[in-house]
Write a protein that holds these residues in place. Sequence first.
Motif, PDB file in Angstrom:
ATOM      1  N   GLU B 203       0.834  -1.209   0.000  1.00  0.00           N
ATOM      2  CA  GLU B 203       0.000   0.000   0.000  1.00  0.00           C
ATOM      3  C   GLU B 203       0.865   1.254   0.000  1.00  0.00           C
ATOM      4  O   GLU B 203       0.480   2.273  -0.560  1.00  0.00           O
ATOM      5  CB  GLU B 203      -0.944  -0.004   1.198  1.00  0.00           C
ATOM      6  CG  GLU B 203      -2.311  -0.457   0.764  1.00  0.00           C
ATOM      7  CD  GLU B 203      -3.271  -0.678   1.883  1.00  0.00           C
ATOM      8  OE1 GLU B 203      -3.088  -0.088   2.955  1.00  0.00           O
ATOM      9  OE2 GLU B 203      -4.211  -1.456   1.686  1.00  0.00           O
ATOM     10  N   ASN B 206       2.517   1.211  -3.721  1.00  0.00           N
ATOM     11  CA  ASN B 206       1.662   1.646  -4.830  1.00  0.00           C
ATOM     12  C   ASN B 206       0.832   2.880  -4.484  1.00  0.00           C
ATOM     13  O   ASN B 206      -0.065   3.259  -5.230  1.00  0.00           O
ATOM     14  CB  ASN B 206       0.791   0.495  -5.359  1.00  0.00           C
ATOM     15  CG  ASN B 206      -0.159  -0.030  -4.300  1.00  0.00           C
ATOM     16  OD1 ASN B 206      -0.586   0.699  -3.415  1.00  0.00           O
ATOM     17  ND2 ASN B 206      -0.509  -1.300  -4.396  1.00  0.00           N
ATOM     18  N   ARG B 207       1.146   3.490  -3.342  1.00  0.00           N
ATOM     19  CA  ARG B 207       0.555   4.790  -2.955  1.00  0.00           C
ATOM     20  C   ARG B 207      -0.949   4.722  -2.725  1.00  0.00           C
ATOM     21  O   ARG B 207      -1.637   5.741  -2.849  1.00  0.00           O
ATOM     22  CB  ARG B 207       0.853   5.859  -4.021  1.00  0.00           C
ATOM     23  CG  ARG B 207       2.307   5.968  -4.435  1.00  0.00           C
ATOM     24  CD  ARG B 207       3.159   6.506  -3.298  1.00  0.00           C
ATOM     25  NE  ARG B 207       4.462   6.891  -3.761  1.00  0.00           N
ATOM     26  CZ  ARG B 207       5.589   6.224  -3.522  1.00  0.00           C
ATOM     27  NH1 ARG B 207       5.553   5.106  -2.815  1.00  0.00           N
ATOM     28  NH2 ARG B 207       6.752   6.670  -3.961  1.00  0.00           N
ATOM     29  N   THR B 208      -1.471   3.542  -2.423  1.00  0.00           N
ATOM     30  CA  THR B 208      -2.904   3.431  -2.163  1.00  0.00           C
ATOM     31  C   THR B 208      -3.249   4.003  -0.795  1.00  0.00           C
ATOM     32  O   THR B 208      -4.387   4.378  -0.544  1.00  0.00           O
ATOM     33  CB  THR B 208      -3.341   1.949  -2.179  1.00  0.00           C
ATOM     34  OG1 THR B 208      -2.573   1.264  -3.141  1.00  0.00           O
ATOM     35  CG2 THR B 208      -4.793   1.804  -2.512  1.00  0.00           C
ATOM     36  N   GLU B 210      -2.822   6.711   0.822  1.00  0.00           N
ATOM     37  CA  GLU B 210      -3.397   8.044   1.024  1.00  0.00           C
ATOM     38  C   GLU B 210      -4.895   8.051   0.714  1.00  0.00           C
ATOM     39  O   GLU B 210      -5.664   8.762   1.358  1.00  0.00           O
ATOM     40  CB  GLU B 210      -2.650   9.054   0.147  1.00  0.00           C
ATOM     41  CG  GLU B 210      -2.728  10.449   0.729  1.00  0.00           C
ATOM     42  CD  GLU B 210      -1.727  11.406   0.120  1.00  0.00           C
ATOM     43  OE1 GLU B 210      -0.761  10.933  -0.510  1.00  0.00           O
ATOM     44  OE2 GLU B 210      -1.907  12.617   0.282  1.00  0.00           O
ATOM     45  N   VAL B 211      -5.283   7.235  -0.267  1.00  0.00           N
ATOM     46  CA  VAL B 211      -6.710   7.124  -0.580  1.00  0.00           C
ATOM     47  C   VAL B 211      -7.418   6.397   0.566  1.00  0.00           C
ATOM     48  O   VAL B 211      -8.511   6.774   0.987  1.00  0.00           O
ATOM     49  CB  VAL B 211      -6.911   6.351  -1.907  1.00  0.00           C
ATOM     50  CG1 VAL B 211      -8.386   6.087  -2.165  1.00  0.00           C
ATOM     51  CG2 VAL B 211      -6.320   7.134  -3.058  1.00  0.00           C
ATOM     52  N   MET B 212      -6.747   5.356   1.068  1.00  0.00           N
ATOM     53  CA  MET B 212      -7.357   4.541   2.126  1.00  0.00           C
ATOM     54  C   MET B 212      -7.626   5.357   3.388  1.00  0.00           C
ATOM     55  O   MET B 212      -8.693   5.258   3.980  1.00  0.00           O
ATOM     56  CB  MET B 212      -6.442   3.368   2.490  1.00  0.00           C
ATOM     57  CG  MET B 212      -6.186   2.412   1.357  1.00  0.00           C
ATOM     58  SD  MET B 212      -7.683   1.627   0.794  1.00  0.00           S
ATOM     59  CE  MET B 212      -8.049   0.587   2.179  1.00  0.00           C
ATOM     60  N   ILE B 213      -6.655   6.168   3.791  1.00  0.00           N
ATOM     61  CA  ILE B 213      -6.839   6.866   5.064  1.00  0.00           C
ATOM     62  C   ILE B 213      -7.733   8.098   4.939  1.00  0.00           C
ATOM     63  O   ILE B 213      -8.051   8.725   5.938  1.00  0.00           O
ATOM     64  CB  ILE B 213      -5.496   7.254   5.722  1.00  0.00           C
ATOM     65  CG1 ILE B 213      -4.642   8.024   4.740  1.00  0.00           C
ATOM     66  CG2 ILE B 213      -4.791   6.045   6.274  1.00  0.00           C
ATOM     67  CD1 ILE B 213      -3.392   8.578   5.363  1.00  0.00           C
ATOM     68  N   THR B 214      -8.146   8.427   3.698  1.00  0.00           N
ATOM     69  CA  THR B 214      -9.171   9.456   3.582  1.00  0.00           C
ATOM     70  C   THR B 214     -10.549   8.809   3.439  1.00  0.00           C
ATOM     71  O   THR B 214     -11.547   9.475   3.243  1.00  0.00           O
ATOM     72  CB  THR B 214      -8.910  10.401   2.391  1.00  0.00           C
ATOM     73  OG1 THR B 214      -8.666   9.613   1.231  1.00  0.00           O
ATOM     74  CG2 THR B 214      -7.735  11.294   2.662  1.00  0.00           C
ATOM     75  N   SER B 215     -10.576   7.470   3.523  1.00  0.00           N
ATOM     76  CA  SER B 215     -11.852   6.757   3.508  1.00  0.00           C
ATOM     77  C   SER B 215     -12.136   6.122   4.868  1.00  0.00           C
ATOM     78  O   SER B 215     -13.282   5.925   5.252  1.00  0.00           O
ATOM     79  CB  SER B 215     -11.832   5.650   2.442  1.00  0.00           C
ATOM     80  OG  SER B 215     -11.557   6.199   1.182  1.00  0.00           O
ATOM     81  N   THR B 216     -11.080   5.752   5.566  1.00  0.00           N
ATOM     82  CA  THR B 216     -11.233   5.089   6.856  1.00  0.00           C
ATOM     83  C   THR B 216     -10.109   5.566   7.780  1.00  0.00           C
ATOM     84  O   THR B 216      -9.114   6.095   7.294  1.00  0.00           O
ATOM     85  CB  THR B 216     -11.211   3.555   6.666  1.00  0.00           C
ATOM     86  OG1 THR B 216     -11.261   2.939   7.932  1.00  0.00           O
ATOM     87  CG2 THR B 216      -9.970   3.075   5.963  1.00  0.00           C
ATOM     88  N   PRO B 218      -6.830   5.326  10.253  1.00  0.00           N
ATOM     89  CA  PRO B 218      -5.682   4.414  10.270  1.00  0.00           C
ATOM     90  C   PRO B 218      -5.890   3.238  11.224  1.00  0.00           C
ATOM     91  O   PRO B 218      -5.498   2.115  10.929  1.00  0.00           O
ATOM     92  CB  PRO B 218      -4.527   5.305  10.744  1.00  0.00           C
ATOM     93  CG  PRO B 218      -4.926   6.684  10.351  1.00  0.00           C
ATOM     94  CD  PRO B 218      -6.413   6.729  10.477  1.00  0.00           C
ATOM     95  N   LEU B 384       2.883   7.695   5.285  1.00  0.00           N
ATOM     96  CA  LEU B 384       3.156   8.579   4.151  1.00  0.00           C
ATOM     97  C   LEU B 384       4.650   8.813   3.935  1.00  0.00           C
ATOM     98  O   LEU B 384       5.053   9.646   3.154  1.00  0.00           O
ATOM     99  CB  LEU B 384       2.441   9.918   4.348  1.00  0.00           C
ATOM    100  CG  LEU B 384       0.914   9.811   4.400  1.00  0.00           C
ATOM    101  CD1 LEU B 384       0.298  11.150   4.709  1.00  0.00           C
ATOM    102  CD2 LEU B 384       0.369   9.266   3.097  1.00  0.00           C
TER     103      LEU B 384
END
Lengths: 302, 403
Positions: B203, B206-208, B210-216, B218, B384
Amino acid sequence: MPTITVEKISKTFGTTKAVNDVSFEVNPGEIFGLLGPNGSGKTTSIRILLDIYKADSGRVDILGGTMDEEKKNRIGYLPEERGLYQDVPLETCLVYLATLKGMKKAEIMNKLPGYLEKFDLAAHKKKKVKELSKGMQQKAQLIATLIHDPEVIIIDEPFSALDPVNTQLVKDLLIEQRNAGKTIVMCTHQMNQVEMLCDRIVLIHNGRVLLYGGLQDIREQFSTNEVLINTGNGLPGALPGVLEIRDEGTVKRLIPEDGVTPKQLLNSLVSAGVDLKTFEIATPTMDEIFIKVVQEDENPHE
Amino acid sequence: MNKTLEVAKYEYMHHVSKRRFWVGLFLLPLGMLAIFGLSILMSAWSIDTSPVGYVDQSGLITLAPEKHSKGGLFDERVQLIGYKSIDEATAAANEGEIQAFVVVPANYLSSFKLEYRFIKPINEGIQKEVSNFMRSNLMAGEIVPNLARVQEGPDFISQSLDGSKTNTPNEFLKMFVPMIVGILFFVVVIMSGSYLLQAVVEEKENRTIEVMITSTSPNQLMAGKIIGNISVGLTQLLVWVAMAFIAALIFREKVPLLFELDLSFKSLAVSLLLLMPAFIFTAALMATLGATVTDTEESQQVSGIIILPMTLPYYFVAVFMEHPNGLIAKVLSYFPLSSPVATTLRMAFTNLSTFEIIGIFISQVIFAVFSVWLAGKVFKRGMLSYHRRLKLKDIFSKEASHA
């Protein structure tokens, strides 16, 4: 009432002040440009906005209060560092990201085919993400940003890796979202896109706000009385009220004497019998304003 | 909570849908079956089924020993032969007619102790054969004094003919449960821990993230990953236990050695009890490592730091056998990575008090909770940090370093 209010936020990493007393507001139904050179503090500002980082001081209000978990479902974010799960089929990846935005499976399966068609990705939905081109992955990430119909859209360099056709597609989509009353914050280095899309901007450099306001107001603020003309015949050696004539290839730039307006220049040209093809007030481009403001900030005494 | 479950579900399905999961699921038991099959075969070949003598000084033996011939490779029954005196039996042993003999002392009914004098050490098969023989003889009388003790069978005092060596029956079998627990712990923890480590590092790669932690949050993300990957491990564990159970049902008639395994319920229960916090501890530690490194290659290098301590109890097996309550054994049974194996090993050689078992369990739960807290903290700091490995001072400093 603004959707986003950023009030005097500051953030320091070690000895580097990444964001210094930055304030701005973003309203519903507008595309707001967050501009600045690389390393100016844009990404840090966005991360503070999204509660990824905590500001050392200052305050951020988004969607009527401070950020919380529920509000994450009402925000779409396309980060500068693009990222999708590479080793899974495109459809699986998008369904997963949409569920994390609080969408039900049925709702996703209802909306996703439309988005895939719109972005010309329907034929690739079973392919693993790593098998898609960079442009396709960019479009897929845009779907992940928009599919849950967010009220706030924060997009960082949305046009990078896109060809002209897809750039136009994304531009139309952003305009469509703005017209639907969404609040859009766009970071980009492409000033022509800023001119075409943004209603208001903030320009940050070295963590500080250098420019903030409506795009038109800012351009007017930086405009002079210079005009650009295109003629069918030559120009006389001297024209009343004109200090200098610069040849800029297809056009000529007339630099007026102090106090001379464009209207007076037009009169001079007509009186001198110049065969005018075009006459345009030389409003500075955003590119020019960007370079001028940033250079002045870096070398204030020049 | 819903998002935690969504993350857990995705992680679980992501691994379970992979071919490598199914290959691992069936290949490992097949490999273990092959190894155990081979060792049981070698063990069966090496079992000495030559006769064992007995000398009755108590007058309690009235029945003649049952005569039987070898019934196959796994038949480890031995023929018992009576001798009048210890000298006669010793001579027979020295001439190779018998491999050992048992002396039933005159006071047997009060002591229930048998002297076992051997050329080759006693094994479970001989012990069972002699016990049955004693039981049959004592219960043949009309009145059986101390029936419960008779049914329990004799205690063996075992020593070589010249008295230079003593032994207890088959130490290997005592170690069977700890060995199995250890292997299961290793494989399951390493596999699901590696999945988790890989998931966190990928994660970042592949830089996923940042998207993940703006959805849920940490914490939700990390909890979901830990639950999902532990569930993958538990699925493997359940399938393997089921396979082992089915295999035991099929082979129990053919391999009597399986009955002799020291399968104490308490030992098994404690092992399973300790597996869960150990599992969480290891998984959280793997996730912590994943959050500190920058790529998969680096993560594989550092995961050895976790795997190595798990093997420690095996290096100290001799110490566990000699001093199951010694400092090393105690430290390793409280140390989270080695606890399940070390505690089960100790239980094989000593009787651990319930108080100590509860103490070990509570310590493991505390370690597990601490590790999850640490994983969350490190994850927040390191998520990050795309291009730089997180340092210890970054973790405990006021704020994360520049991404």
